[in-house]
Structures are given as C-alpha cells and as structure tokens.
Scaffold this motif. Sequence first.
Motif, PDB file in Angstrom:
ATOM      1  N   ILE A   3     -86.856 -47.610  63.262  1.00 19.38           N
ATOM      2  CA  ILE A   3     -85.999 -47.293  64.405  1.00 19.38           C
ATOM      3  C   ILE A   3     -86.502 -46.034  65.108  1.00 19.38           C
ATOM      4  O   ILE A   3     -86.513 -45.954  66.339  1.00 19.38           O
ATOM      5  CB  ILE A   3     -84.538 -47.127  63.947  1.00 19.38           C
ATOM      6  CG1 ILE A   3     -84.029 -48.437  63.359  1.00 19.38           C
ATOM      7  CG2 ILE A   3     -83.653 -46.709  65.096  1.00 19.38           C
ATOM      8  CD1 ILE A   3     -82.626 -48.373  62.854  1.00 19.38           C
ATOM      9  N   LEU A   4     -86.964 -45.062  64.331  1.00 22.27           N
ATOM     10  CA  LEU A   4     -87.441 -43.808  64.931  1.00 22.27           C
ATOM     11  C   LEU A   4     -88.667 -44.059  65.803  1.00 22.27           C
ATOM     12  O   LEU A   4     -88.725 -43.604  66.956  1.00 22.27           O
ATOM     13  CB  LEU A   4     -87.770 -42.797  63.837  1.00 22.27           C
ATOM     14  CG  LEU A   4     -88.294 -41.456  64.323  1.00 22.27           C
ATOM     15  CD1 LEU A   4     -87.236 -40.747  65.142  1.00 22.27           C
ATOM     16  CD2 LEU A   4     -88.704 -40.564  63.167  1.00 22.27           C
TER      17      LEU A   4
ATOM     18  N   LEU B  68     -86.312 -48.508  57.203  1.00 18.56           N
ATOM     19  CA  LEU B  68     -85.582 -48.855  58.422  1.00 18.56           C
ATOM     20  C   LEU B  68     -85.513 -47.658  59.359  1.00 18.56           C
ATOM     21  O   LEU B  68     -85.631 -47.795  60.579  1.00 18.56           O
ATOM     22  CB  LEU B  68     -84.178 -49.322  58.032  1.00 18.56           C
ATOM     23  CG  LEU B  68     -83.335 -49.904  59.149  1.00 18.56           C
ATOM     24  CD1 LEU B  68     -84.050 -51.076  59.767  1.00 18.56           C
ATOM     25  CD2 LEU B  68     -81.995 -50.325  58.623  1.00 18.56           C
ATOM     26  N   LEU B  69     -85.349 -46.458  58.783  1.00 20.35           N
ATOM     27  CA  LEU B  69     -85.275 -45.257  59.610  1.00 20.35           C
ATOM     28  C   LEU B  69     -86.593 -45.043  60.351  1.00 20.35           C
ATOM     29  O   LEU B  69     -86.597 -44.726  61.535  1.00 20.35           O
ATOM     30  CB  LEU B  69     -84.957 -44.051  58.727  1.00 20.35           C
ATOM     31  CG  LEU B  69     -84.583 -42.766  59.449  1.00 20.35           C
ATOM     32  CD1 LEU B  69     -83.525 -42.050  58.654  1.00 20.35           C
ATOM     33  CD2 LEU B  69     -85.756 -41.857  59.631  1.00 20.35           C
TER      34      LEU B  69
ATOM     35  N   ALA C 180     -87.660 -45.759  68.897  1.00 23.40           N
ATOM     36  CA  ALA C 180     -86.985 -44.845  69.816  1.00 23.40           C
ATOM     37  C   ALA C 180     -87.995 -43.954  70.523  1.00 23.40           C
ATOM     38  O   ALA C 180     -87.889 -43.716  71.734  1.00 23.40           O
ATOM     39  CB  ALA C 180     -85.965 -43.995  69.066  1.00 23.40           C
TER      40      ALA C 180
ATOM     41  N   ALA D 132     -84.366 -55.044  63.353  1.00 20.75           N
ATOM     42  CA  ALA D 132     -83.887 -53.774  63.916  1.00 20.75           C
ATOM     43  C   ALA D 132     -84.446 -53.521  65.303  1.00 20.75           C
ATOM     44  O   ALA D 132     -83.829 -52.793  66.072  1.00 20.75           O
ATOM     45  CB  ALA D 132     -84.264 -52.618  62.992  1.00 20.75           C
TER      46      ALA D 132
END
Lengths: 437, 425
Positions: free
Chosen positions: B145-146, B141-142, B149, B370
Amino acid sequence: MSDTHAQTVPYVRKTMVEQSPPPASEIGVVKWLRENLFSGPLNIILTLISLWVVYWVVSHVGPWLINGIWDADSLSECREIRNATMGEGTSAACFGVIGERWQQLVYGFYPKEAYWRPVVALLVFFAGLAPVLFASLPRKLLYFTMASPFLMFMLLWGGSIWGPIAVALGFGVGYAAIKLISPINGLLGTVAAIVLPILYWFLIAGPLAGAVNSVLPIGLEYIPSKDFGGFLLSSIIGVAGIFLSLPLGILLALARQSDLPIIKWCAVTFIEVIRGVPLIVWLFTASLLLNYFLPPGTNFDLMLRVIIMVTLFSAAYIAEVVRGGLAALPKGQYEGADSLGLNYWQSMQLIILPQALKISIPGIVNTFIGLFKDTTLVVFIGLFDPLGLAGAIRASTEWNGIYWELFLFIGIMFFIACFSMGRYSLYLEKKLQRDHR
Amino acid sequence: MSTLTDPPKPGFRLSQLIYDTRYRSITIQVVAFVLILLGLAWLVNNIVNNLAALGKDFDFGFLSQSAGYDINQRLIEYDNQMSHGRAAIVGILNTLLVAFLGCITATVIGVVAGVLRLSKNWVVSSLMAVYVEGFRNVPLLLWIILIFAIMTESMPHPRDFRGENATQSMLMGDNVAVTNRGIWIPRLAFTNSVSGQEAVAPVDGATPVASGGLDWLLVLGTLAISIFAIRQLGKRADRIQSATGERPTTWWQQLAILIVPVGLVSFFLGMTIVSPYLKGFNFAEGVHLRNSLIALWFALSLYTGAFIAEIVRGGILAISKGQTEAAYALGIQPGRTMKLVILPQAMRVIIPPLISQFLNLTKNSSLALAVGYMDVRATLGGITINQTGRELEGMLLLGAFYLVLSLLISAGMNYYNQSTQMKER
C-alpha cells in the motif's frame, strides 16, 4: 665462538631498544577504518555508496521528522502552520494525524469510556505469559495463567461474568472425570474426559450461566465484536490464533509422523491443502462460504470465523515445523522410550516432545511472527485492522493525501512487536543450547 | 528332559481390539476413519441443504458464459465479450507474471543483501541488517500500500511533461517516463517482421514496425541454441583438460557464439527500440507498467528479498571454513574453489528454503487485491463470483489453482532434494 664473533663485528648492542609505539596507521580508529571500511578498491566503493545512501536518507528524513507538526486537526491546517512558521515548500511531517487519530488506530471503534479494559487485558496477558516464558518465576503462578484467557475474554467483550465461568467449569468437569474414573478404568476415563465436558458445554453451560445471572447479575457492559478494530483487533486475532494453533499443530505433526496409515494420510492431506492455498483465499472462504458448510440458519460472529480460519492456517504451518523437530531426533530416542515400556502418549510426553519442541522453537516463533503480520489481511473481509483504519483516515476530508506519517506509525508498531518476538526466540535458542551441553 | 510345548493359543477375544497393541492400531484407524467420513458426510449434507435452500445448483457452466467485464492488463487477447473461463486464464497469467518477475528480482536482491551482510565492512553490513530486519518485521501489505501510495500521490502527472517549459522530463535519454499513472518503458519491435502482423508506424513518419510471436521465437530460439553450443564448448574444454591437463582458452569463442548469431538475426529482422512519447494527455507506445504491477512487484521483491538474504547468509555460514582451506591446500584457485567446492555445498542448504520462499511469493501475490492488480483472485475469485453468484464453484477453482501450483513446485523441490542429497552410508 661468540668471542670471535664479537671481534669480527665492529659493534654489538648490549641493551634492549625502548619499545616504540606502533605507527599511527596501525592503531585505534585509523586501523579500524582501514581494515573494515577501506581495505580494497571494492570495499572503498561499497563504503562510499553506503555512506551516500545513509546521507541521502538522513538528509531527507531528518528535517521532515524534526519539523514535524503535532498540533493540527487536518492536513490543510498542517500546511498553513508550516507555511506560516517555516516557509512554503519546507519538508515537514504532519504528525497531527497520529495525535488526533491514535486512539482509533489502537482501539478501533471501542467505546472511549471502556479503553481501560483492553489495557487491563494486556496486563493480564503479560502476567499470564510471564511464568510460561521465564522458568525462574514461582510455579504457582501457572494457575493464574490458566484463568487468564477467561479473564481476558471477560474484560474485552464484557457481558455477564457467569458465561466465562460456566465455560471454565467444563474444563473442571473434564479434569474431575480423569481423576475419578481413570483409576477404575483408564480408557473409560479418557473417553469420559472428552465426552462429558462436550455434553456439559452443549447442554448445561448455557442454561446454568443464564440461571445464575438472573439470580446474581454481575458483569461489565457488553461490547460487540464489530466495535473492535486497530491494533486491538490484530492483537486479539494474533494471540488467539497463536495459542489455539500450537496444540492443534503439535497433534497434526504427531499424526503426520504416526505409523497408522489412515491417520497419517488424513493429516498430510489437511496440512498440504491448507498450506497450498493463500490465507486470503481462506479468509474469503470464511466470510463467503462458511454458511454453506454449517447447518442452515447458523450464523456467527465474523471475528470468530476469522480466528478459526487463522488458527487452522497457522496450525498447518506449525505442524510442519514440529515435524522437522520430530524428524531431527535420533532414532535411539524413540527406541529408548519403547524399551522403557512407555506407551505412545507417555513416550511422546516425557521423551520425544520436550526435545523436539526445543529444536523447533525458532521455527514456531517465526510462524507466530508471520501470523501476526498476516492479521493485516482481515481488512479485505471488512474488519478494521490498522491498515483498514489507515485507509479510512486517508479517505476522510481532513486527512486526504497523507500517507507517510500513518504508515510510519503502523510500521513501527508492527516492527516493535515482531522484532521483540524474534529477539526472544534468539534468547531462548541460546539458552536452550547452553542447557543442552 | 524338558519338552517344548506350544503356548496355548487363546481364541480371539473382542477385548483384544482395545488392549492388544497388534489390533489396537486397526481399531483406532477404523474409528478415526468412520469419524472423518461422518464429518465429511455432515459437511456435504449441509452444502446440499444450503444450496437447495438458496435454489442454486452446483455447475461449472458459468465458465463458458460471457464475462462482460474488462481487464486492464492482459498478456493474451481478451475483451469483455469473451468467457469467464478466458478471464480466469488472463488472471492466472497475470499472477504468474508478477510471481515470475518478483522471484527474479527477489533472488537478485536477496543474494546481494545476504552476501553484503556477511561483509567485514561495518557500514555495509549494518545497512543490510537494517534492510533485512526492517522488511522482515513489517507486514507485506503495508509495503504494497505504501509503494502504491508513493506512486500515485507523489509522482508527476503526465501533463507536467508537456509544453515548452515542462516541469518534468523523461529519464534515460527520453526513454523512460515515471508518472503517477505508472511507468512507461521502451519496447522492442521489428521493421522486417516475419510474423505476418500488419506493421504500424509508432509515430507519424517513422518506419512501420510490428512485433509478433514468430519474431520472438526466432530471436529466443537462436539464443537458446547459442547457449547450448557454449555449454558443449565448455564440456569439450573439460574433456581436453582431463586428458592433457591443459585447459584451452574458450572465453572469446563463448562470447562470440553468444553475441554474433543473435545479433545477426536481430539485424535481419530489423530490431528497433520504440520509446514512449507524450500523446494528448497521456503517454503512448512503449510498455506501460501500471502502478498496481509496480507496487506489487517492488513490495514482493523487497519483502521476499529480505527473507532470501537470511537464507543465503545461513547457507554460506553453514559451510565450514575448513572446506576453503582444504581447497587452497590442494592448490585450487580462489575462483574455482568457490565454483567447485563452496557453492555446490552451499546450494544444497540454500535451494530448498529458497524455493519455498518462491512459493510464498506466489501465494502472497494474491495481496494484489490491495492495489487492484487483476490477478486470478481478482478475476475468477472476485468479479466472476460477484457477477454469477457462484461462490462455491469459484472459490473451489481458485483454491485448486493455488494448490496445484504449490504441489508442482514442491514436487520439483523434492526431486531436487533427492538428487542433491549427501550420499552417506
């Protein structure tokens, strides 16, 4: 013969030549570089590409890290400091966000004055875990291990001290039932050890804790689950899921390998249904649908629901890992246990499971690592795990537009936890292999 | 003299149900079965009571009602007047799309990283070790999202491409545009389309083009036939080799069969590349890969690729060195040793965990949530549930979709396992 030979050739060396050192290209760094990095055209290209990648990363990340600004309260302040000290456009990280918000990322909305409680709980956790992980510690410490879950619950949630003690007494009731009744009638003892504690928990434990508390109110301040967040929340869900799912997973694996068709097919259905559907769908089931499955009017903590779902989910995965271990044992072990006259549970407990679990340890630890990483998914049902808090921080006016610094911090925290679990599993694997020979 | 007497046949006693191992298994199963049925009945009873209390019924009729919401990425025709069922299918196709793309790139990344990690080159192998450990030990998930972003916050805005002194320019000869609204890549279209679709000029003054299913069927069909012919050619070469010992040279024939027919078909259909170009405040034409798709696709590929790298490495290490040496001793060339001796054995070790990684990737694609990618969880399990209030039915269908998908994949894997199992005594 040698004489004639000596006369036919004009010169024969009589002494050994001094050994000369190997050529410079065959020793030390040069040799290592030639053999490892530049042994052929393909290797040279690969080395150059890799070195370029390393250079690129270091040249971009290095200054950014070194110029990092730690004392700033917002991104705009960070930029001002940067422009004032290093000039506009310099690459500089703004670690002020971590300096200001690390407590939130670690503890969530847990009350500040109670931060010592999770820290002590963590120490209790490691102290309880140590005798399990390292066989060289004295066995008496296992009693502390048994008490540690209740102690941790006490520390984290607080409330009256008598609640956890009353629950712990239930296990004492079960133990007493086995000790007292089993010698008279084995089957009755087993049934009593299951039924009596359940009756006790449902009927007696609550009033008992209430009664004692009204006489002797000792306890810590109660902290509701909704205040938990950040790595504290991830760790609680992860640890609870890990320790609850292991026994359940082993039971499921035994059921799946069992000779009893009905039990086997129930276990197969459960495992396949759980594994076939992503965790996210199960988490949504826990938050949206659990009320449909329970008697009207029941409603309980979202965190507890998540822990139950995560436990069931990883139990199915652990069951598959343990099943692999059970299947890998030679058939002779099962037959040997049978021929000794051991019954099913005895043979499992004494012969089969110790060997099967040993084989499955790497798989089990991998499942745990996966489970710990998956705790980040709770953000989708409204719990504030580190990623959820990162989202909240990025949405705030002070830190709008920041992302590398936050994700770097969270990523490193997860990396440390998961990487060390993986290394422990490798250590254990090697140690057990050596014992085996 | 002793006479054999039959042992006394005691009648069946109730206590045998517990103490006699012949009957005990039946007792246990019956008790377990009854308990499970009771548990299920309790659950069903609760559901019925709860539904009645909420005044809801159990009905899948909502699937044919008008959905009323838009889906920004769709592989088939869809607008907000169409039904919830159609929206669910659009979502399913989006899930399958990202899973398919992810599986391909993850395999490529994983195989390359796995082989390179075994390299004797220290720099390369440690770089790959950093990649594998870094991605395996940080939540997926990180990464999603990264990457999202990075795409939305640090990529240039389309307006930066405008004007005389634009600060940004398109890549690869003005064909690819990387912006904070996604990536635009060229698409293929046909000037002499046979699909019957109306031809439209991509830019004013350009030749009108169209791109329909029939065109693609022709091109891909030709390609499939060519590949079939190439395989037949290879088999014929095998037969000649086993009969005469001489292997005919076929590579140029195979290359010709691969290129010429497809090239001819493309030529007659008038295949052209339609590049994206700046129109107003955004890019037009070409294929628009949204940030959500990019973030999900890249993150899934890199994350699963790290796991696949470990599988590939394990598979190659599992083949003992004696196999290679034995093949060399028989006089087999290195290339054919790899093809005929090492790979068939390594594949047996690699493929089953590889397929379960594909399964994981498909299930992990539900993390689309997400970044707002419209997969089946977002359409059927998200907006549809919110609009109709049919949580129970929606979640059931969603669960059933994933379950059927994973059962199909594991059935395929079991079939493969059985067909490649080592034949032993």
